[in-house]
Design a protein around this motif. Structure first.
Motif, PDB file in Angstrom:
ATOM      1  N   TYR A  56       0.816  -1.208   0.000  1.00  0.00           N
ATOM      2  CA  TYR A  56       0.000   0.000   0.000  1.00  0.00           C
ATOM      3  C   TYR A  56       0.860   1.273   0.000  1.00  0.00           C
ATOM      4  N   GLY A  57       2.133   1.147  -0.354  1.00  0.00           N
ATOM      5  CA  GLY A  57       3.021   2.314  -0.287  1.00  0.00           C
ATOM      6  C   GLY A  57       2.983   3.214  -1.506  1.00  0.00           C
ATOM      7  N   GLN A  58       2.331   2.778  -2.591  1.00  0.00           N
ATOM      8  CA  GLN A  58       2.318   3.575  -3.810  1.00  0.00           C
ATOM      9  C   GLN A  58       1.099   4.503  -3.854  1.00  0.00           C
ATOM     10  N   LYS A  59       1.232   5.555  -4.642  1.00  0.00           N
ATOM     11  CA  LYS A  59       0.110   6.471  -4.829  1.00  0.00           C
ATOM     12  C   LYS A  59      -0.876   5.868  -5.815  1.00  0.00           C
ATOM     13  N   ILE A  60      -2.094   6.432  -5.830  1.00  0.00           N
ATOM     14  CA  ILE A  60      -3.144   5.911  -6.696  1.00  0.00           C
ATOM     15  C   ILE A  60      -3.657   7.027  -7.603  1.00  0.00           C
ATOM     16  N   ASP A  61      -3.929   6.678  -8.852  1.00  0.00           N
ATOM     17  CA  ASP A  61      -4.454   7.634  -9.822  1.00  0.00           C
ATOM     18  C   ASP A  61      -5.950   7.377 -10.001  1.00  0.00           C
ATOM     19  N   ALA A  62      -6.767   8.379  -9.714  1.00  0.00           N
ATOM     20  CA  ALA A  62      -8.231   8.211  -9.750  1.00  0.00           C
ATOM     21  C   ALA A  62      -8.720   7.795 -11.131  1.00  0.00           C
ATOM     22  N   CYS A  63      -8.135   8.372 -12.188  1.00  0.00           N
ATOM     23  CA  CYS A  63      -8.548   8.043 -13.550  1.00  0.00           C
ATOM     24  C   CYS A  63      -8.289   6.566 -13.853  1.00  0.00           C
ATOM     25  N   GLU A  64      -7.112   6.071 -13.462  1.00  0.00           N
ATOM     26  CA  GLU A  64      -6.783   4.663 -13.651  1.00  0.00           C
ATOM     27  C   GLU A  64      -7.720   3.759 -12.855  1.00  0.00           C
ATOM     28  N   LEU A  65      -8.061   4.207 -11.649  1.00  0.00           N
ATOM     29  CA  LEU A  65      -8.955   3.426 -10.805  1.00  0.00           C
ATOM     30  C   LEU A  65     -10.319   3.242 -11.474  1.00  0.00           C
ATOM     31  N   PHE A  66     -10.874   4.317 -12.037  1.00  0.00           N
ATOM     32  CA  PHE A  66     -12.179   4.214 -12.706  1.00  0.00           C
ATOM     33  C   PHE A  66     -12.078   3.365 -13.967  1.00  0.00           C
ATOM     34  N   LYS A  67     -10.954   3.448 -14.661  1.00  0.00           N
ATOM     35  CA  LYS A  67     -10.768   2.637 -15.868  1.00  0.00           C
ATOM     36  C   LYS A  67     -10.797   1.146 -15.539  1.00  0.00           C
ATOM     37  N   TRP A  68     -10.001   0.750 -14.550  1.00  0.00           N
ATOM     38  CA  TRP A  68      -9.925  -0.664 -14.208  1.00  0.00           C
ATOM     39  C   TRP A  68     -11.209  -1.160 -13.536  1.00  0.00           C
ATOM     40  N   THR A  69     -11.907  -0.270 -12.825  1.00  0.00           N
ATOM     41  CA  THR A  69     -13.196  -0.661 -12.243  1.00  0.00           C
ATOM     42  C   THR A  69     -14.216  -0.912 -13.341  1.00  0.00           C
ATOM     43  N   ALA A  70     -14.193  -0.071 -14.389  1.00  0.00           N
ATOM     44  CA  ALA A  70     -15.086  -0.272 -15.537  1.00  0.00           C
ATOM     45  C   ALA A  70     -14.778  -1.587 -16.234  1.00  0.00           C
ATOM     46  N   LEU A  81      -1.409  -2.321  -4.525  1.00  0.00           N
ATOM     47  CA  LEU A  81      -2.502  -3.044  -3.875  1.00  0.00           C
ATOM     48  C   LEU A  81      -3.744  -2.183  -3.664  1.00  0.00           C
ATOM     49  N   TRP A  82      -3.591  -0.859  -3.762  1.00  0.00           N
ATOM     50  CA  TRP A  82      -4.750   0.028  -3.576  1.00  0.00           C
ATOM     51  C   TRP A  82      -5.837  -0.223  -4.619  1.00  0.00           C
ATOM     52  N   TYR A  83      -5.435  -0.420  -5.882  1.00  0.00           N
ATOM     53  CA  TYR A  83      -6.420  -0.576  -6.963  1.00  0.00           C
ATOM     54  C   TYR A  83      -7.306  -1.804  -6.741  1.00  0.00           C
ATOM     55  N   THR A  84      -6.684  -2.965  -6.569  1.00  0.00           N
ATOM     56  CA  THR A  84      -7.474  -4.189  -6.429  1.00  0.00           C
ATOM     57  C   THR A  84      -8.271  -4.203  -5.127  1.00  0.00           C
ATOM     58  N   THR A  85      -7.709  -3.613  -4.072  1.00  0.00           N
ATOM     59  CA  THR A  85      -8.435  -3.578  -2.792  1.00  0.00           C
ATOM     60  C   THR A  85      -9.702  -2.736  -2.913  1.00  0.00           C
ATOM     61  N   ILE A  86      -9.576  -1.546  -3.498  1.00  0.00           N
ATOM     62  CA  ILE A  86     -10.737  -0.662  -3.644  1.00  0.00           C
ATOM     63  C   ILE A  86     -11.790  -1.300  -4.556  1.00  0.00           C
ATOM     64  N   ILE A  87     -11.351  -1.878  -5.680  1.00  0.00           N
ATOM     65  CA  ILE A  87     -12.283  -2.539  -6.601  1.00  0.00           C
ATOM     66  C   ILE A  87     -13.006  -3.690  -5.900  1.00  0.00           C
ATOM     67  N   HIS A  88     -12.259  -4.468  -5.136  1.00  0.00           N
ATOM     68  CA  HIS A  88     -12.827  -5.614  -4.427  1.00  0.00           C
ATOM     69  C   HIS A  88     -13.828  -5.164  -3.367  1.00  0.00           C
ATOM     70  N   VAL A  89     -13.479  -4.126  -2.612  1.00  0.00           N
ATOM     71  CA  VAL A  89     -14.382  -3.599  -1.581  1.00  0.00           C
ATOM     72  C   VAL A  89     -15.655  -3.044  -2.217  1.00  0.00           C
ATOM     73  N   VAL A  90     -15.502  -2.285  -3.297  1.00  0.00           N
ATOM     74  CA  VAL A  90     -16.658  -1.715  -3.994  1.00  0.00           C
ATOM     75  C   VAL A  90     -17.565  -2.823  -4.512  1.00  0.00           C
ATOM     76  N   ASN A  91     -16.974  -3.847  -5.122  1.00  0.00           N
ATOM     77  CA  ASN A  91     -17.768  -4.943  -5.683  1.00  0.00           C
ATOM     78  C   ASN A  91     -18.562  -5.674  -4.599  1.00  0.00           C
ATOM     79  N   ASN A  92     -17.892  -6.052  -3.512  1.00  0.00           N
ATOM     80  CA  ASN A  92     -18.584  -6.786  -2.448  1.00  0.00           C
ATOM     81  C   ASN A  92     -19.640  -5.934  -1.753  1.00  0.00           C
ATOM     82  N   SER A  93     -19.333  -4.653  -1.547  1.00  0.00           N
ATOM     83  CA  SER A  93     -20.295  -3.765  -0.883  1.00  0.00           C
ATOM     84  C   SER A  93     -21.532  -3.558  -1.747  1.00  0.00           C
TER      85      SER A  93
END
Length: 361
Positions: free
Chosen positions: A167-181, A296-308
């Motif tokens: 979890y030490g890396q920064k996260i890009d919001a645009c990339e997060l929405f792309k991979w979530t889509a 790990l931020w990307y997959t964790t957020i996607i996984h949490v969003v999906n399950n929630s």
């Protein structure tokens, strides 16, 4: 008077000299320790390089077996060991607290766990006859213990300064929405395919058991379902299966690491029908983890969003197919808008630099 002044000056000078001697001694000891530490690290790297050079001369199959074993029993095993120890300690502490303070929820869960494992051992376990509330209590207790058990693993991750994979890396919001889509688009396709296979005889018993499990996971108390199924379980799975298993197995090959982590992810669901879906989605999540530079931020957020979202869909009665059809469109739309904005900013910045660089300087 002069004598007193001399005594004070002498005492002050003595204390000052003693303090300087102590500081120099501490600095010297610290320098010696750091030097020995660096020497150990250099020797360790030299041994590792020599070992890797030797392994490189082996046949391909032998190299793979060696790297597989190293990935299986390497640093990821330390994290797993810390997790198991932390979870065991957390369960023991919670039980002691529950008994000492006479907390009904914990005491009932302890008795329920005893009955649960006795029924499993006797082969008489059944969700219908055992009681959904009891199983839900046990599930929540175990998940809370799991998350507390990850505390030593978190400490290990950050003290090792593992910025590559944790979890030490920064996260890009645009990339997060792309991979979530992408995730939800593939998820919709798999939902259609897997549910189309559900009537097959091989999946009949599995789908019946899965219906009961899903009721427990998504239709209990909303807050507890969101906390355990929606948040705690995904975090636990991401740390275990992505950070520990997949990242630890990359030395055997990044493609193999994706397959291996997804396979374990599928097996852990312990239901043929759900395991098939989990394996295929696991391949996608592992691929996203790989493509996002093991952040790990990307997959964790996607996984949490999906399950929630799955919990909310189940408890609100929203049509699942409608929701899973709309979701990829929504996430892709947000990604498209953000991406266009980023492009416009980049083009404007490039234009200003090209035409007004002299004025700006």
């Amino acid at each position: 008077m002069t004598t007193i002044t001399n005594i004070i000056n002498t005492a002050t000078e003595t204390v000052s000299n003693a303090w300087m001697a102590i500081k120099n001694a501490v600095r010297g000891a610290s320098f010696a320790l750091e030097t020995k530490k660096l020497e150990r690290e250099v020797k360790k790297e030299q041994k590792k390089a020599a070992r890797e050079a030797k392994v490189a001369t082996w046949p391909k199959w032998a190299q793979f077996l060696y790297n597989f074993g190293a990935g299986l029993f390497g640093s990821s095993t330390v994290g797993v060991g810390l997790f198991i120890g932390g979870m065991t300690a957390a369960m023991a502490i919670l039980m002691v607290i529950g008994v000492y303070f006479d907390i009904d929820f914990i005491i009932e869960t302890i008795y329920g766990m005893a009955d649960f494992y006795a029924a499993i051992g006797a082969g008489t376990f059944s969700i219908d006859t055992f009681g959904a509330d009891t199983i839900m209590s046990i599930s929540n207790f175990v998940l809370i213990s799991m998350c507390l058990g990850y505390i030593p693993t978190f400490i290990y991750m950050f003290t090792k300064r593992d910025l590559d994979g944790g979890y030490g890396q920064k996260i890009d919001a645009c990339e997060l929405f792309k991979w979530t889509a992408v995730f939800y688009a593939v998820n919709l396709l798999l939902e259609v395919i897997i549910n189309g296979l559900a009537p097959l005889p091989i999946f009949t018993a599995a789908t019946a058991d899965l219906a009961s499990v899903n009721l427990l996971a998504t239709e209990g108390n909303l807050f507890m379902c969101l906390l355990t199924t929606g948040i705690l379980a995904p975090i636990a799975e991401e740390i275990s299966l992505r950070f520990m298993v997949q990242k630890g197995m990359t030395r055997a090959g990044e493609k193999f690491a994706i397959f291996w982590s997804a396979l374990i992810f599928g097996i852990l669901h312990m239901n043929l029908f759900q395991s098939t879906y989990a394996f295929l989605m696991g391949l996608l999540i592992c691929f996203i983890y790989y493509k996002t530079n093991y952040n790990l931020w990307y997959t964790t957020i996607i996984h949490v969003v999906n399950n929630s979202i799955a919990v909310l869909i189940s408890q609100t009665g929203v049509n699942a197919y409608v929701a899973y059809t709309v979701l990829p469109l929504v996430f892709f739309g947000v990604y498209y808008i953000m991406n266009q904005k980023n492009k416009s900013v980049a083009e404007a910045s490039a234009y200003l630099k090209a035409n007004y660089s002299a004025q700006l300087n």
